[in-house]
Design an enzyme around this catalytic site. Structure first.
Site, short mmCIF file in Angstrom:
data_model
loop_
_atom_site.label_atom_id
_atom_site.label_comp_id
_atom_site.label_asym_id
_atom_site.label_seq_id
_atom_site.Cartn_x
_atom_site.Cartn_y
_atom_site.Cartn_z
CB THR A 46 -19.70 -5.82 15.93
OG1 THR A 46 -20.67 -4.80 15.77
CG2 THR A 46 -19.06 -5.71 17.30
CB THR A 47 -17.92 -10.48 14.39
OG1 THR A 47 -19.18 -10.46 15.06
CG2 THR A 47 -17.15 -11.72 14.81
CE1 TYR A 109 -18.32 9.59 23.61
CE2 TYR A 109 -18.62 11.32 21.98
CZ TYR A 109 -18.19 10.92 23.23
OH TYR A 109 -17.64 11.83 24.09
CE1 TYR A 135 -26.09 -5.50 15.58
CE2 TYR A 135 -24.08 -4.69 14.56
CZ TYR A 135 -24.72 -5.45 15.52
OH TYR A 135 -23.98 -6.18 16.42
NE ARG A 140 -19.89 -4.12 20.23
CZ ARG A 140 -18.91 -5.01 20.43
NH1 ARG A 140 -19.21 -6.27 20.70
NH2 ARG A 140 -17.66 -4.65 20.37
CE LYS A 164 -26.11 -8.72 14.19
NZ LYS A 164 -24.64 -8.58 14.05
CB ILE A 206 -26.59 -11.27 11.32
CG1 ILE A 206 -27.43 -11.03 10.05
CG2 ILE A 206 -25.17 -10.75 11.13
CD1 ILE A 206 -27.61 -9.57 9.68
#
Length: 294
Positions: A46-47, A109, A135, A140, A164, A206
């Site tokens: 994501t980052t 989604y 994850y 999100r 994660k 993480i």
């Protein structure tokens, strides 16, 4: 044996002003992370703005990181997608490139059922031989990977080995570890919950914070692993204001801003992300100064 124990950095993807990936800066950031004691590189998460990279860019960034790190520490490739076949493709290509492990975000989604999530992850895992970290970040993705589902996956699928955990729900983490704590490698996905999650059996984090404070983040985990819980907690609490500022707007807006303030040349964000609001940028500067990194 865990893929890694300690602090892994969810590293940004630096960009030129025209929006292209800045590989020279990425190389510099990777070297600084290794020199700062970071225990693993998580690339294209994501980052790293993976959702706005083309498939070709995504794989090129993964390949570059693997080549640059050159096995000095593990490189974990973010290859998740809301399309199972796309995730398989990215995962297979990352394996060919020499990744040490994969990080697979829950499909976003689609709002898959728990049955669908099991099928999704099982099909990806069967297509590769690398160890896989699930994850879970429902804020999100709109999709929560439940403890019972994770327990089934790590029990039934040999190369699904970790999670994660970024729900922010400590009760859910405790439930997971009560079900399958001896079979899962647990990593905090929230920098403000490193110590609480390690107290439930976690082996590291993480981290977004590691982008700007690699040594300090490493030390939070290292102290806990060494049995000095008091020191680990103290270091965690010292970072709380900075962590709050790093998440006062959606990640990775603040952390890229912070790196630019530090002169690291992380560059702009890709749309639809945009520059920080002025008031939030001032909050970030103040927190960085108080923490001693600006």
């Amino acid at each position: 044996m865990a893929i890694f124990k300690g602090a892994g950095v969810a590293i940004v993807t630096p960009m030129y002003d025209n929006g292209e990936v800045n590989y020279d800066k990425l190389g510099e950031l990777l070297e600084e992370q290794i020199a700062g004691g970071t225990d693993a590189i998580i690339i294209c998460g994501t980052t790293g703005e993976s959702s706005t990279l083309t498939h070709e860019e995504h794989l090129d960034v993964i390949r570059y990181a693997i080549d640059r790190v050159a096995k000095r520490i593990p490189v974990i490739a973010g290859t998740g997608s809301n399309c199972t076949q796309t995730a398989i493709y990215l995962s297979q290509e990352a394996e060919k490139a020499g990744a040490d492990a994969l990080l697979l975000v829950t499909p976003y989604y689609n709002k898959a059922t728990q049955k669908g999530l099991k099928l999704h992850y099982t099909r990806i895992a069967q297509a590769v031989s690398l160890p896989i970290i699930l994850y879970n970040v429902p804020s999100r993705t709109g999709c929560n990977l439940l403890p019972e589902t994770i327990a089934d996956l790590v029990t039934d699928v040999e190369n699904i080995v970790g999670v994660k955990e970024a729900t922010g729900n400590i009760s859910q983490v405790a439930k997971l570890m009560s079900l399958v704590g001896d079979k899962v490698e647990l990593y905090s996905g929230n920098d403000d919950q490193i110590v609480p999650i390690m107290s439930l059996g976690g082996c590291g984090v993480i981290s977004v914070l590691s982008n700007v404070a690699p040594r300090q983040t490493h030390d939070i985990v290292a102290a806990y692993l060494a049995g000095d819980v008091e020191k680990s907690c103290r270091l965690q609490l010292q970072a709380i204001d900075l962590i709050g500022a790093l998440f006062c707007e959606v990640n990775p807006i603040p952390v890229k801003t912070a790196l630019n303030l530090m002169g690291k040349g992380a560059g702009p964000l890709r749309g639809p992300l945009c520059e920080m609001e002025e008031a939030n940028a001032e909050r970030l500067k103040k927190a960085m100064k108080a923490y001693g990194i600006l």
